[in-house]
Write an enzyme that holds these catalytic residues in place. Structure first.
Site, short mmCIF file in Angstrom:
data_model
loop_
_atom_site.label_atom_id
_atom_site.label_comp_id
_atom_site.label_asym_id
_atom_site.label_seq_id
_atom_site.Cartn_x
_atom_site.Cartn_y
_atom_site.Cartn_z
N SER A 72 0.91 -1.26 -0.03
CA SER A 72 0.07 0.05 0.18
C SER A 72 0.59 1.29 -0.01
O SER A 72 0.49 2.25 -0.47
CB SER A 72 -0.94 -0.03 1.14
OG SER A 72 -0.13 -0.04 2.30
N HIS A 315 0.07 6.31 6.39
CA HIS A 315 0.47 6.06 5.15
C HIS A 315 0.84 7.24 4.15
O HIS A 315 0.40 8.39 4.66
CB HIS A 315 -0.85 5.18 4.32
CG HIS A 315 -0.90 3.92 4.51
ND1 HIS A 315 -0.94 3.24 5.70
CD2 HIS A 315 -0.62 2.96 3.74
CE1 HIS A 315 -1.27 1.94 5.56
NE2 HIS A 315 -0.63 1.52 4.27
#
Length: 336
Positions: A72, A315
């Site tokens: 990811s 992230h």
């Protein structure tokens, strides 16, 4: 029994970051937590600033075909716009670093394959991966004798980094609720869970991931013998020192440098395995120092537990993907 003061500390520490940690779930990287205040337009001053400068565009035909592999941190979940790719469950953004690299290299669509996928482990390079919306083919299936450029950013899910963050946040909530260690005498509760009698459980996972990566890189070379291979490391997720990181992440202060050290150990292993396989290591950590999840929202590359820019919790945001793309392009441009 809790005193009123202890209860207040628990409420303060728990709040949104605890709920965000819970939503991370047990499967690494399968987080769909929406960004904070998504119903409002983020002020321009807080929007990710996309770099307008990039390295000189390489013109060598050896730059393509290009295949991007990874998890990811490569695919870019929640970063607009999500690419119209199959399967949708891989959460690929058309502003992730592979897309930006392909754009800068002026590759034709037929010469670019993004196989990255949220939740991917090293095993998913050679086996199909089930997502919450479709099945991603084995990532290495996109390689061939014609492939000339490969980037691979993977390993975080092999060491369970998302689950590690979740557990550390829970430990942090209890740490603050118990008087910031006053009543337990434990300064780094999460480290206590993973390091015992000199044995570091996370380091053991990193060592195992390194062995798996070595095998995967050999398979990349076998399937794409003409390709230049770049192993992309992870950017600075947390600062080296605690500072005020607990405010953003809900971590016990002493657990911040512990988690930073583990992430750096993973990067070291990625670098070593890349060198042993004849691949190029791309250092995204150095350009991201001071741009971690606890830094200012107008400059950070990584969003905290409750994102204030479109990105998954803990992230990269669009700025981070741009920075990682620039690091890859610098490596591609560097003399071989």
């Amino acid at each position: 029994m809790k005193t009123p003061t202890m209860a207040g500390l628990a409420t303060l520490a728990a709040g949104g970051v605890f709920l965000a940690a819970v939503t991370l779930g047990n499967d690494d990287d399968h987080d769909k937590t929406p960004v904070a205040v998504t119903h409002q337009k983020t002020p321009a001053t807080n929007s990710p600033t996309i770099s307008t400068t990039s390295p000189t565009t390489p013109t060598s035909p050896e730059n393509g075909p290009y295949v991007a592999l990874g998890d990811s941190y490569t695919s870019g979940p929640n970063i607009p716009s999500q690419a119209d790719s199959t399967p949708a469950g891989c959460d690929r953004s058309d502003r992730n670093y592979p897309s930006l690299v392909a754009e800068q290299l002026a590759l034709k669509p037929a010469d670019f394959r993004d196989m990255s996928c949220t939740g991917a482990t090293i095993a998913d390079l050679t086996s199909p991966q089930s997502t919450d919306n479709g099945v991603n083919r084995a990532q290495l299936s996109a390689l061939s004798d014609e492939t000339r450029l490969v980037t691979i950013g993977i390993g975080g899910n092999d060491i369970g980094f998302s689950s590690l963050i979740k557990q550390c946040v829970k430990s942090g909530v209890l740490y603050y609720a118990m008087g910031s260690g006053k009543y337990t005498g434990v300064a780094a509760p999460c480290r206590e869970e993973y390091v015992s009698d000199g044995t570091d459980e996370i380091q053991q996972r990193i060592d195992t991931a390194g062995t798996r990566l070595a095998t995967a890189l050999a398979e990349v070379k076998r399937r794409a013998p003409q390709a230049e291979v770049y192993v992309v490391g992870y950017p600075a997720i947390l600062p080296a020192e605690a500072g005020d990181c607990g405010r953003e992440m809900g971590l016990a202060p002493a657990d911040v440098p512990f988690l930073h050290k583990e992430a750096q150990s993973l990067n070291t292993t990625l670098r070593e395995r890349a060198a042993a396989a004849g691949a190029v290591y791309v250092d995204t950590y150095k350009p991201s120092v001071g741009r971690d999840a606890c830094s200012d929202r107008t400059t950070r590359w990584i969003e905290p537990m409750i994102p204030l820019a479109p990105a998954a919790p803990v992230h990269p945001n669009a700025r981070g993907e741009r920075g990682m793309a620039d690091a890859v392009l610098d490596a591609v441009d560097a003399p071989k």
